[in-house]
Write a protein that holds these residues in place. Structure first.
Motif, PDB file in Angstrom:
ATOM      1  N   ASP A  91       0.753  -1.357   0.145  1.00 35.97           N
ATOM      2  CA  ASP A  91      -0.096  -0.068  -0.001  1.00 35.97           C
ATOM      3  C   ASP A  91       0.890   1.279   0.048  1.00 35.97           C
ATOM      4  O   ASP A  91       0.533   2.315   0.253  1.00 35.97           O
ATOM      5  CB  ASP A  91      -0.937   0.019   1.042  1.00 35.97           C
ATOM      6  CG  ASP A  91      -2.189   0.671   0.897  1.00 35.97           C
ATOM      7  OD1 ASP A  91      -2.463   0.665  -0.068  1.00 35.97           O
ATOM      8  OD2 ASP A  91      -2.544   1.658   1.837  1.00 35.97           O
ATOM      9  N   LEU A  92       2.179   1.174  -0.444  1.00 30.41           N
ATOM     10  CA  LEU A  92       3.074   2.360  -0.565  1.00 30.41           C
ATOM     11  C   LEU A  92       3.094   2.884   1.046  1.00 30.41           C
ATOM     12  O   LEU A  92       3.268   4.343   1.016  1.00 30.41           O
ATOM     13  CB  LEU A  92       2.546   3.236  -1.807  1.00 30.41           C
ATOM     14  CG  LEU A  92       2.731   2.647  -2.920  1.00 30.41           C
ATOM     15  CD1 LEU A  92       2.553   3.803  -3.944  1.00 30.41           C
ATOM     16  CD2 LEU A  92       4.137   1.895  -3.225  1.00 30.41           C
ATOM     17  N   ALA A  93       2.924   2.116   1.753  1.00 31.56           N
ATOM     18  CA  ALA A  93       2.857   2.815   3.271  1.00 31.56           C
ATOM     19  C   ALA A  93       4.084   3.686   3.849  1.00 31.56           C
ATOM     20  O   ALA A  93       4.071   4.493   4.552  1.00 31.56           O
ATOM     21  CB  ALA A  93       2.630   1.584   4.281  1.00 31.56           C
ATOM     22  N   ALA A  94       5.539   3.349   3.221  1.00 29.99           N
ATOM     23  CA  ALA A  94       6.608   4.097   3.504  1.00 29.99           C
ATOM     24  C   ALA A  94       6.481   5.277   2.729  1.00 29.99           C
ATOM     25  O   ALA A  94       7.837   6.088   3.041  1.00 29.99           O
ATOM     26  CB  ALA A  94       7.664   3.170   3.505  1.00 29.99           C
ATOM     27  N   TRP A  95       5.826   5.701   1.927  1.00 26.75           N
ATOM     28  CA  TRP A  95       5.857   6.746   0.979  1.00 26.75           C
ATOM     29  C   TRP A  95       5.029   7.932   1.365  1.00 26.75           C
ATOM     30  O   TRP A  95       3.704   7.765   1.502  1.00 26.75           O
ATOM     31  CB  TRP A  95       5.714   6.545  -0.370  1.00 26.75           C
ATOM     32  CG  TRP A  95       5.778   7.329  -1.591  1.00 26.75           C
ATOM     33  CD1 TRP A  95       6.960   8.291  -1.718  1.00 26.75           C
ATOM     34  CD2 TRP A  95       5.098   8.070  -2.591  1.00 26.75           C
ATOM     35  NE1 TRP A  95       6.815   9.212  -2.612  1.00 26.75           N
ATOM     36  CE2 TRP A  95       5.738   8.932  -3.409  1.00 26.75           C
ATOM     37  CE3 TRP A  95       3.885   7.531  -2.954  1.00 26.75           C
ATOM     38  CZ2 TRP A  95       5.241   9.426  -4.454  1.00 26.75           C
ATOM     39  CZ3 TRP A  95       3.329   7.818  -4.268  1.00 26.75           C
ATOM     40  CH2 TRP A  95       3.864   8.898  -5.047  1.00 26.75           C
ATOM     41  N   ASP A  96       5.781   9.078   1.522  1.00 34.24           N
ATOM     42  CA  ASP A  96       4.778  10.386   1.908  1.00 34.24           C
ATOM     43  C   ASP A  96       4.537  11.291   0.923  1.00 34.24           C
ATOM     44  O   ASP A  96       3.811  12.333   1.092  1.00 34.24           O
ATOM     45  CB  ASP A  96       5.797  11.231   2.994  1.00 34.24           C
ATOM     46  CG  ASP A  96       6.834  11.704   2.463  1.00 34.24           C
ATOM     47  OD1 ASP A  96       7.329  11.526   1.156  1.00 34.24           O
ATOM     48  OD2 ASP A  96       7.485  12.310   3.059  1.00 34.24           O
ATOM     49  N   GLY A  97       4.769  10.693  -0.487  1.00 40.47           N
ATOM     50  CA  GLY A  97       4.460  11.486  -1.453  1.00 40.47           C
ATOM     51  C   GLY A  97       5.183  12.790  -1.854  1.00 40.47           C
ATOM     52  O   GLY A  97       4.698  13.580  -2.956  1.00 40.47           O
ATOM     53  N   THR A  98       6.535  13.159  -1.253  1.00 45.05           N
ATOM     54  CA  THR A  98       6.857  14.188  -1.445  1.00 45.05           C
ATOM     55  C   THR A  98       8.364  14.002  -2.450  1.00 45.05           C
ATOM     56  O   THR A  98       8.818  14.936  -2.746  1.00 45.05           O
ATOM     57  CB  THR A  98       7.579  14.843  -0.219  1.00 45.05           C
ATOM     58  OG1 THR A  98       8.359  13.885   0.602  1.00 45.05           O
ATOM     59  CG2 THR A  98       6.354  15.315   0.793  1.00 45.05           C
ATOM     60  N   ASP A  99       8.405  12.780  -2.790  1.00 46.45           N
ATOM     61  CA  ASP A  99       9.359  12.610  -3.487  1.00 46.45           C
ATOM     62  C   ASP A  99       9.339  11.546  -4.758  1.00 46.45           C
ATOM     63  O   ASP A  99       8.376  10.612  -4.584  1.00 46.45           O
ATOM     64  CB  ASP A  99      10.690  12.073  -2.637  1.00 46.45           C
ATOM     65  CG  ASP A  99      12.124  11.715  -3.573  1.00 46.45           C
ATOM     66  OD1 ASP A  99      12.158  11.908  -4.564  1.00 46.45           O
ATOM     67  OD2 ASP A  99      12.723  11.178  -2.726  1.00 46.45           O
ATOM     68  N   GLU A 100       9.695  11.687  -5.913  1.00 47.34           N
ATOM     69  CA  GLU A 100       9.441  10.804  -7.160  1.00 47.34           C
ATOM     70  C   GLU A 100       9.890   9.381  -6.673  1.00 47.34           C
ATOM     71  O   GLU A 100       9.796   8.427  -7.529  1.00 47.34           O
ATOM     72  CB  GLU A 100       9.904  11.400  -8.437  1.00 47.34           C
ATOM     73  CG  GLU A 100      11.557  11.687  -8.318  1.00 47.34           C
ATOM     74  CD  GLU A 100      11.859  12.624  -9.574  1.00 47.34           C
ATOM     75  OE1 GLU A 100      12.750  12.430 -10.224  1.00 47.34           O
ATOM     76  OE2 GLU A 100      11.082  13.689  -9.508  1.00 47.34           O
TER      77      GLU A 100
END
Length: 338
Positions: free
Chosen positions: A123-132
């Motif tokens: 679920d992309l749990a470790a990604w905060d959306g601020t980086d490509e």
């Protein structure tokens, strides 16, 4: 029966290549000429990431990526049409795979996510959306005609991934510049990943004058400090007249490495008759480029940077190792994003 082009993975519509398909079969079972990869990181194409972030915001971009992959079995932005690449570990290589990969190899794929069957399981749990660059757990499948590079031991993985993501740009820049005698070269987006590598490649290939165009004074200061260009100018690459005014004397070769649409006409205006424009941005509108050149009566050759040149991965990594200023820009970019 499997196809080296991945036709057997196409679910809808039948008979098209995986990149054209609306949906792929991402079942994590390795065919005889396939490679099954445990994914650890995605690197979204810059134009795709920018578009998704602008449409959905940082808070919504994670869900947007998950929805695309769930619906399509691959990461292909429906607006930009682009995807990116990934980093992972080979779980299994089929007995007839021609890629020379072995279980346990840490690799970066050098083919687009737009044609790579992909499942996301965390679920992309470790990604905060601020980086490509997207921490990810999942699986991907490579075909017989896919391309991948085993990651080097001497570079941090996120740094190597950043370089390999754009390795086609400096390799093709090198080829185009070497075709001419000491040409002048302009790089639109000269402070970015592909732009800084393309400047370094052009210098090595014998460019007589290097011009970097960047959007902000801060980015201009960084490129000047790195010494990558003879002239650094600040202008909006989407404003053709501003680009032409900032560059001044027209150049022999223009390399477009921006991640926003609308930069075609400025690149054409800045290029001398008989010159070459190389478009590396997935935000490029090729009808706008072709019709713009016609409308401006511009006698320029226009090339599409397709992301693949033989030896492009090793070439880009060697540039990074041999050009401390380029490496410093990459590392500074990663520090800022962190």
């Amino acid at each position: 029966m499997t196809s080296p082009y991945g036709l057997h993975r196409v679910l809808d519509p039948a008979g098209v290549l995986p990149q054209q398909a609306r949906r792929l079969d991402a079942t994590p079972v390795c065919g005889p000429d396939e490679v099954l990869v445990d994914v650890s990181r995605l690197n979204l194409d810059a134009a795709s990431y920018r578009q998704l972030r602008e449409e959905h915001g940082v808070a919504g971009v994670r869900r947007a990526v998950l929805d695309i992959v769930a619906a399509r079995g691959k990461m292909q932005n429906p607006v930009t049409g682009s995807g990116g690449m990934l980093l992972g570990t080979v779980r299994e290589a089929g007995p007839r795979s021609p890629l020379g990969l072995r279980p346990g190899d840490r690799i970066a794929t050098l083919v687009s996510l737009t044609l790579t069957p992909l499942r996301i399981t965390d679920d992309l749990a470790a990604w905060d959306g601020t980086d490509e660059q997207v921490p990810c757990r999942g699986t991907a499948v490579l075909f017989g005609r896919s391309i991948a590079a085993v990651l080097p031991d001497d570079l941090p993985e996120p740094l190597a991934l950043s370089v390999l993501d754009v390795c086609g740009a400096p390799a093709l820049t090198d080829r185009v510049v070497r075709r001419r005698h000491a040409p002048s070269v302009l790089v639109l987006g000269g402070g970015g990943k592909s732009g800084s590598l393309s400047l370094a490649a052009a210098r090595r290939a014998g460019a007589s004058r290097l011009v970097a165009l960047v959007p902000t004074a801060a980015e201009a200061a960084a490129v000047r400090a790195a010494g990558l260009a003879d002239t650094v100018v600040v202008a909006d690459a989407r404003d053709p007249l501003a680009v032409a005014d900032a560059v001044g004397d027209r150049v022999d070769v223009t390399v477009v490495c921006v991640d926003v649409p609308g930069c075609e006409h400025g690149a054409i205006l800045a290029t001398a008759d008989g010159g070459t424009v190389v478009f590396f941005s997935m935000a490029t509108s090729f009808p706008a480029a072709a019709l713009g050149a016609e409308g401006l009566a511009a006698d320029v050759e226009m090339l599409v940077g397709n992301g693949y040149v033989p030896g492009h991965a090793a070439f880009a990594l060697d540039l990074l190792r041999g050009e401390p200023a380029v490496r410093a820009l990459f590392e500074h970019r990663q520090t800022q994003q962190a």
